[in-house]
Scaffold this motif. Structure first.
Motif, PDB file in Angstrom:
ATOM      1  N   UNK A 155       0.859  -1.078  -0.107  1.00  0.00           N
ATOM      2  CA  UNK A 155       0.045  -0.064  -0.157  1.00  0.00           C
ATOM      3  C   UNK A 155       0.983   1.217   0.027  1.00  0.00           C
ATOM      4  N   UNK A 156       2.155   1.196   0.509  1.00  0.00           N
ATOM      5  CA  UNK A 156       3.125   2.283   0.479  1.00  0.00           C
ATOM      6  C   UNK A 156       2.816   3.119   1.724  1.00  0.00           C
ATOM      7  N   UNK A 157       2.031   2.822   2.504  1.00  0.00           N
ATOM      8  CA  UNK A 157       1.794   3.302   3.812  1.00  0.00           C
ATOM      9  C   UNK A 157       2.792   3.308   4.936  1.00  0.00           C
ATOM     10  N   UNK A 158       3.705   2.122   4.748  1.00  0.00           N
ATOM     11  CA  UNK A 158       4.905   1.789   5.775  1.00  0.00           C
ATOM     12  C   UNK A 158       6.290   1.580   5.096  1.00  0.00           C
ATOM     13  N   UNK A 159       6.765   2.828   4.288  1.00  0.00           N
ATOM     14  CA  UNK A 159       7.879   2.577   3.865  1.00  0.00           C
ATOM     15  C   UNK A 159       9.254   2.205   4.653  1.00  0.00           C
ATOM     16  N   UNK A 160       9.359   2.978   5.872  1.00  0.00           N
ATOM     17  CA  UNK A 160      10.168   2.476   6.535  1.00  0.00           C
ATOM     18  C   UNK A 160      10.311   1.106   6.999  1.00  0.00           C
ATOM     19  N   UNK A 161       9.043   0.425   7.195  1.00  0.00           N
ATOM     20  CA  UNK A 161       8.819  -0.931   7.739  1.00  0.00           C
ATOM     21  C   UNK A 161       9.216  -1.913   6.513  1.00  0.00           C
ATOM     22  N   UNK A 162       8.635  -1.215   5.374  1.00  0.00           N
ATOM     23  CA  UNK A 162       9.232  -2.147   4.086  1.00  0.00           C
ATOM     24  C   UNK A 162      10.432  -2.357   3.886  1.00  0.00           C
ATOM     25  N   UNK A 163      11.407  -1.305   3.973  1.00  0.00           N
ATOM     26  CA  UNK A 163      12.770  -1.508   3.974  1.00  0.00           C
ATOM     27  C   UNK A 163      13.410  -2.420   4.964  1.00  0.00           C
ATOM     28  N   UNK A 164      12.901  -2.286   6.233  1.00  0.00           N
ATOM     29  CA  UNK A 164      13.374  -3.122   7.149  1.00  0.00           C
ATOM     30  C   UNK A 164      12.966  -4.400   7.068  1.00  0.00           C
ATOM     31  N   UNK A 165      11.904  -4.792   6.260  1.00  0.00           N
ATOM     32  CA  UNK A 165      11.389  -6.222   6.075  1.00  0.00           C
ATOM     33  C   UNK A 165      12.191  -6.808   4.740  1.00  0.00           C
ATOM     34  N   UNK A 166      12.404  -5.789   3.732  1.00  0.00           N
ATOM     35  CA  UNK A 166      13.125  -6.566   2.574  1.00  0.00           C
ATOM     36  C   UNK A 166      14.536  -6.387   2.637  1.00  0.00           C
ATOM     37  N   UNK A 167      15.215  -5.532   3.477  1.00  0.00           N
ATOM     38  CA  UNK A 167      16.453  -5.329   3.406  1.00  0.00           C
ATOM     39  C   UNK A 167      17.419  -5.476   4.588  1.00  0.00           C
ATOM     40  N   UNK A 168      16.611  -5.759   5.533  1.00  0.00           N
ATOM     41  CA  UNK A 168      17.248  -6.013   6.854  1.00  0.00           C
ATOM     42  C   UNK A 168      17.896  -7.446   7.112  1.00  0.00           C
ATOM     43  N   UNK A 169      18.740  -7.543   7.629  1.00  0.00           N
ATOM     44  CA  UNK A 169      19.696  -8.894   8.046  1.00  0.00           C
ATOM     45  C   UNK A 169      19.088  -9.478   9.210  1.00  0.00           C
ATOM     46  N   UNK A 170      18.511 -10.940   9.132  1.00  0.00           N
ATOM     47  CA  UNK A 170      17.849 -11.682  10.304  1.00  0.00           C
ATOM     48  C   UNK A 170      18.990 -12.294  10.950  1.00  0.00           C
ATOM     49  N   UNK A 171      19.251 -12.178  12.271  1.00  0.00           N
ATOM     50  CA  UNK A 171      20.128 -13.031  13.210  1.00  0.00           C
ATOM     51  C   UNK A 171      19.556 -13.795  14.036  1.00  0.00           C
ATOM     52  N   UNK A 172      20.043 -14.687  14.541  1.00  0.00           N
ATOM     53  CA  UNK A 172      19.487 -15.778  15.342  1.00  0.00           C
ATOM     54  C   UNK A 172      19.319 -15.139  16.777  1.00  0.00           C
ATOM     55  N   UNK A 173      18.798 -15.815  17.622  1.00  0.00           N
ATOM     56  CA  UNK A 173      18.497 -14.877  19.069  1.00  0.00           C
ATOM     57  C   UNK A 173      19.855 -14.822  19.790  1.00  0.00           C
TER      58      UNK A 173
END
Length: 236
Positions: free
Chosen positions: A188-206
């Motif tokens: 929807x484009x309403x959450x651009x900062x969150x979108x960058x976090x989801x698409x470009x962020x690096x996931x690490x283990x706990x």
């Protein structure tokens, strides 16, 4: 009189002591959480009547105090670390590992200080490592800051593990199941900062996340400990 000041009654007619009682309560909590612990269930595990337990404790809350202090024995370092930073790091990691063995620990962390002998020994080891590093007020804030971080991080990790058990979905399974909804919302484009976090962020283990956050907190604490004290009194 606290539970720590109350003497144990004679072990008659059936041998019963706090050590066995606490071990039974911890086993119940490890299996089903704190809600699985009752004096009736502990007594049943020990093949005795619930009233026998009241010779050792006056309430379930006192039983929780005894259980918590027993786990603090697992947190106490085997030897005193060489400096304050290592002491706080060791305490944090040992607390996290204890919580992974006993997830109910997350529910009892924080709040009023625990006064059992093992908890006091952990506090003593922590404060001894910081002795002379800074004034007492600064040391107190440093310990509180690290404790607040590890309590929050541990509770978040345990909450995720409980969600996995409750739903039967691993973190990856949950992400796949929730993916279509999240994608529609991000599109929807309403959450651009969150979108960058989801698409470009690096996931690490706990464990990596916990260790990284802890290092950042310790860096901030180190900066405060190294800062010169503020002048006191009126200015001008």
């Amino acid at each position: 009189m606290t539970v720590w000041d109350r003497p144990e009654p004679p072990a008659r007619p059936v041998p019963l002591d706090r050590e066995r009682m606490v071990a039974a309560a911890i086993a119940l909590a490890d299996e089903g959480g704190l809600e699985a612990v009752s004096l009736r269930k502990v007594a049943a595990r020990l093949d005795t009547g619930p009233m026998r337990l009241y010779g050792h404790i006056s309430s379930k809350e006192e039983l929780f105090d005894l259980m918590l202090d027993e786990v603090y024995a697992e947190i106490l370092p085997e030897e005193q670390p060489g400096d304050w930073r290592e002491a706080l790091r060791v305490r944090a990691h040992r607390t996290r590992r204890a919580a992974l063995r006993h997830p109910w620990l997350a529910d009892l962390l924080g709040g009023r200080p625990t006064l059992g002998p093992n908890a006091l020994a952990v506090a003593e080891a922590t404060l001894a490592a910081l002795d002379g590093v800074a004034d007492l007020d600064t040391v107190t804030r440093a310990v509180e800051t690290v404790s607040a971080y590890l309590t929050g991080a541990i509770r978040r990790e345990i909450a995720n593990l409980r969600a996995e058990r409750a739903t039967g979905l691993s973190k990856r399974d949950w992400q796949r199941a929730s993916g279509p909804h999240l994608s529609r919302m991000l599109d929807t484009g309403r959450f651009p900062a969150l979108a960058r976090f989801v698409h470009d962020g690096t996931e690490v283990d706990a464990e990596t996340s916990f260790a990284t956050g802890l290092d950042w907190v310790l860096d901030a604490v180190a900066a405060k400990l190294a800062a010169p004290p503020r002048p006191s009194g009126p200015v001008g």
